[in-house]
Each structure stands twice: as structure tokens, then as C-alpha cells.
Design an enzyme around this catalytic site. Structure first.
Site, PDB file in Angstrom:
ATOM      1  N   LYS A 223       0.817  -1.216   0.000  1.00  0.00           N
ATOM      2  CA  LYS A 223       0.000   0.000   0.000  1.00  0.00           C
ATOM      3  C   LYS A 223       0.852   1.268   0.000  1.00  0.00           C
ATOM      4  CE  LYS A 223      -4.286  -2.120   1.175  1.00  0.00           C
ATOM      5  NZ  LYS A 223      -5.339  -2.452   2.125  1.00  0.00           N
ATOM      6  N   ARG A 258      -3.330 -10.372   4.638  1.00  0.00           N
ATOM      7  CA  ARG A 258      -3.761 -10.431   3.232  1.00  0.00           C
ATOM      8  C   ARG A 258      -2.636  -9.835   2.391  1.00  0.00           C
ATOM      9  NH1 ARG A 258      -5.811  -7.130  -0.544  1.00  0.00           N
ATOM     10  NH2 ARG A 258      -7.429  -7.898  -1.942  1.00  0.00           N
TER      11      ARG A 258
HETATM   12  N1  PMM Z   1      -7.340  -4.182   0.574  1.00  0.00           N
HETATM   13  C1  PMM Z   1      -7.680  -4.187  -0.712  1.00  0.00           C
HETATM   14  C2  PMM Z   1      -8.759  -4.970  -1.165  1.00  0.00           C
HETATM   15  N2  PMM Z   1      -9.461  -5.748  -0.319  1.00  0.00           N
HETATM   16  N3  PMM Z   1      -9.803  -6.569   1.864  1.00  0.00           N
HETATM   17  C3  PMM Z   1      -9.470  -6.587   3.165  1.00  0.00           C
HETATM   18  N4  PMM Z   1     -10.152  -7.366   4.029  1.00  0.00           N
HETATM   19  N5  PMM Z   1      -8.437  -5.831   3.651  1.00  0.00           N
HETATM   20  C4  PMM Z   1      -7.702  -5.007   2.856  1.00  0.00           C
HETATM   21  O1  PMM Z   1      -6.810  -4.315   3.372  1.00  0.00           O
HETATM   22  C5  PMM Z   1      -8.033  -4.956   1.467  1.00  0.00           C
HETATM   23  C6  PMM Z   1      -9.107  -5.764   1.005  1.00  0.00           C
HETATM   24  C7  PMM Z   1      -6.920  -3.341  -1.679  1.00  0.00           C
HETATM   25  O2  PMM Z   1      -5.742  -3.967  -2.089  1.00  0.00           O
HETATM   26  P1  PMM Z   1      -5.573  -4.706  -3.539  1.00  0.00           P
HETATM   27  O3  PMM Z   1      -6.015  -3.718  -4.581  1.00  0.00           O
HETATM   28  O4  PMM Z   1      -4.141  -5.042  -3.620  1.00  0.00           O
HETATM   29  O5  PMM Z   1      -6.448  -5.918  -3.536  1.00  0.00           O
END
Ligand code: PMM
Length: 279
Positions: A223, A258
Site C-alpha cells: 500500500k 492479506r
Molecule cells: N485491501 C484491498 C482490497 N481488499 N480486503 C481486506 N479485508 N483488507 C484489505 O486491506 C483490502 C481488502 C486493496 O488492495 P488490492 O487492490 O491489492 O487488492
């Protein structure tokens, strides 16, 4: 019924579980477009499991700051074939990253065992879908909506407000029939938060871990705030910084991380487990 014991609820000495990210989107901030075709997304999911992922999180709508919403049909078309194949072939529970009850329901029918909702059940049908299917649920905190959430995020007490919001969403999910053992929470790093807000939440993860009595999921992977602090403008160059947050989070009792780099997180977990065993 899905419950987090054995994964997120695993004893502290084998935490955190590693949730590998499979984005089937043309525009996610760190890997958008790379795994956009179903075959490429499935191959990527299987590679994440081979690298050590305990869970897979499949998403078809980018939630990066400024992202435009996708309609339910388009989102379902992207994710369902990937969910179905990974549920059948990966050997690990598959989570569907969606805020739409309709997509969640279809994904669960295709084999998903967890619904990961960045809006913590804003869709009025979401808890019903989760309760009826007996699947797991991740309730994430977000201030605002992706298109505008980074414009001017404001909190008087970010840790207290996020904890209170998540407690209320857990209570609402339970009241709607979702078993408490099926629920996990996530502070939503980067979702309507400045770097200072993200750091405050990381610093006090113990508050979430200690006060909510459900497993805590954390998504820091690649991030923007990590880029700012570690001087890594390119998201893929932020895996080292991500691993540093994984160590920190694990020590504060976070149950699931995650991540895009499952291999790094799994190696960190192996090292932490070895050190804990030697203590
Ligand atoms: N971050 C993203 C998408 N989904 N879900 C949860 N539970 N926690 C997160 O921090 C989260 C998420 C955005 O990241 P990406 O675009 O790399 O998927």
C-alpha cells in the site's frame, strides 16, 4: 459452517495465516491487469498456494482510491470462473472480495467459503447471504467510498472510531444470524485513511485484537503509505516493507495477513514460529 478456528483462530504460535490476493481486475493499484484473464488468475492462485498461502482472496472490483464502481454482472463474470476453479483445485478455502450481496451469493454457490467485504455489510442483503450459506465473513472498515475516500479523511480518534465501528458491525452481523465464530474484522488500512491514520492503527493493533474477541485480518500489502515511508514508488518494490508490517502484526496477535507475496509472508511465519518455539 465455516469458522476461523484452525486458520485465523489458530493458536498464536502458528499465526498469522496467509491470505493470498488474486485480483481479477484491469485496474488494481499494485497488480491490476496482470491476472485479468481467468486462466492467468487461476494459475496465479495456485502459485500463491504453492508458495505458502493458507487462503485465497479473489476480487473483481478494484477498490484503489479513485476507482469507479463495476456493476454486479461484470464483476460476477470476472470472478465466478476463477472462484469455481480455485475452490475445486487449490485445496485451500477461497474468499470472495466483494461488497455486493448478489456477487457474494453467486461466488458462494461456486464454492467460495468466505465473503470479504470492504464495506462490512453495507449492502442490506449481505448478512442474509452469509448467514444462509454458513460461510465466513470479513468485516472491513472504510471511511467513505473508494472514489473519494482519500480526499480528506478525518477522525478525532482513529483507533477508537475504527474499533467501535467494527464492534457495531460484528453485532449487526450476529443479530442477522451470522455466527460469531464465522466473523473476522479488518481495520481497512488505506481505506479513507492518511499515512498517519494507518500508522496509528498499526501501532495499536492490540486494541482491535484485545477488544473485539474475533480474529483480526490485516491488509498492508504494497500500500501507498509503505511506499512513502520506505521510499518505494513502485508497488511491487514494497514487499520488504510489507514483510516488516507482517512481523509487527503477528507479534500483536493479528490472525490473518492479506498479501500479494505469499512466499515472503509464509517464510516470515516459519521464522516467527521457530523463534517462539525456542522461547
Ligand atoms: N485491501 C484491498 C482490497 N481488499 N480486503 C481486506 N479485508 N483488507 C484489505 O486491506 C483490502 C481488502 C486493496 O488492495 P488490492 O487492490 O491489492 O487488492
Amino acid at each position: 459452517m465455516f469458522d476461523w478456528s484452525g486458520r485465523g483462530g489458530a493458536p498464536p504460535d502458528v499465526r498469522p495465516a496467509v491470505m493470498g490476493v488474486v485480483n481479477v481486475t484491469p485496474d488494481s493499484f499494485s497488480d491490476g491487469g496482470r491476472w485479468f484473464g481467468a486462466d492467468a488468475a487461476v494459475a496465479h492462485g495456485l502459485a500463491l498456494v504453492a508458495a505458502g498461502a493458507d487462503l485465497l482472496d479473489v476480487g473483481g472490483e478494484s477498490t484503489r482510491p479513485g476507482a469507479d464502481p463495476v456493476d454486479a454482472d461484470a464483476e460476477a463474470d470476472r470472478v465466478l470462473p476463477v472462484v469455481a476453479r480455485l475452490a475445486a483445485e487449490s485445496g485451500v478455502p477461497v474468499s470472495i472480495d466483494t461488497a455486493k450481496a448478489e456477487v457474494a451469493g453467486a461466488a458462494v454457490a461456486a464454492g467460495a467459503r468466505i465473503v470479504n467485504d470492504v464495506t462490512a455489510g453495507r449492502d442490506p442483503d449481505m448478512f442474509g447471504v452469509v448467514a444462509r450459506a454458513g460461510v465466513g465473513f470479513v468485516a472491513m472498515h472504510m471511511q467513505g467510498v473508494p472514489r473519494t475516500m482519500q480526499d480528506a479523511p478525518h477522525y478525532d480518534d482513529v483507533v477508537g472510531e475504527v474499533a467501535a465501528f467494527l464492534a457495531a458491525r460484528v453485532a449487526a452481523a450476529v443479530a442477522a444470524g451470522v455466527p460469531r465464530a464465522a466473523i473476522a474484522v479488518d481495520p481497512g488500512i488505506g481505506f479513507g485513511k492518511t499515512t498517519a491514520h494507518n500508522l496509528a492503527l498499526l501501532a495499536r493493533l492490540d486494541v482491535l485484537v484485545g477488544s473485539l474477541d474475533v480474529p483480526v485480518v490485516l491488509g498492508t500489502s504494497r500500500k501507498r503509505f509503505l511506499g512513502e515511508i520506505s521510499d518505494s514508488p513502485e508497488p511491487v518494490a514494497r514487499d520488504d516493507a510489507t514483510l516488516a508490517t507482517t512481523v509487527w502484526a503477528a507479534e500483536l496477535g493479528v490472525a490473518v495477513v492479506r498479501v500479494h507475496d505469499a512466499s515472503g509472508a509464509a517464510r516470515v511465519r516459519a521464522l516467527l514460529t521457530a523463534v517462539r518455539e525456542a522461547a
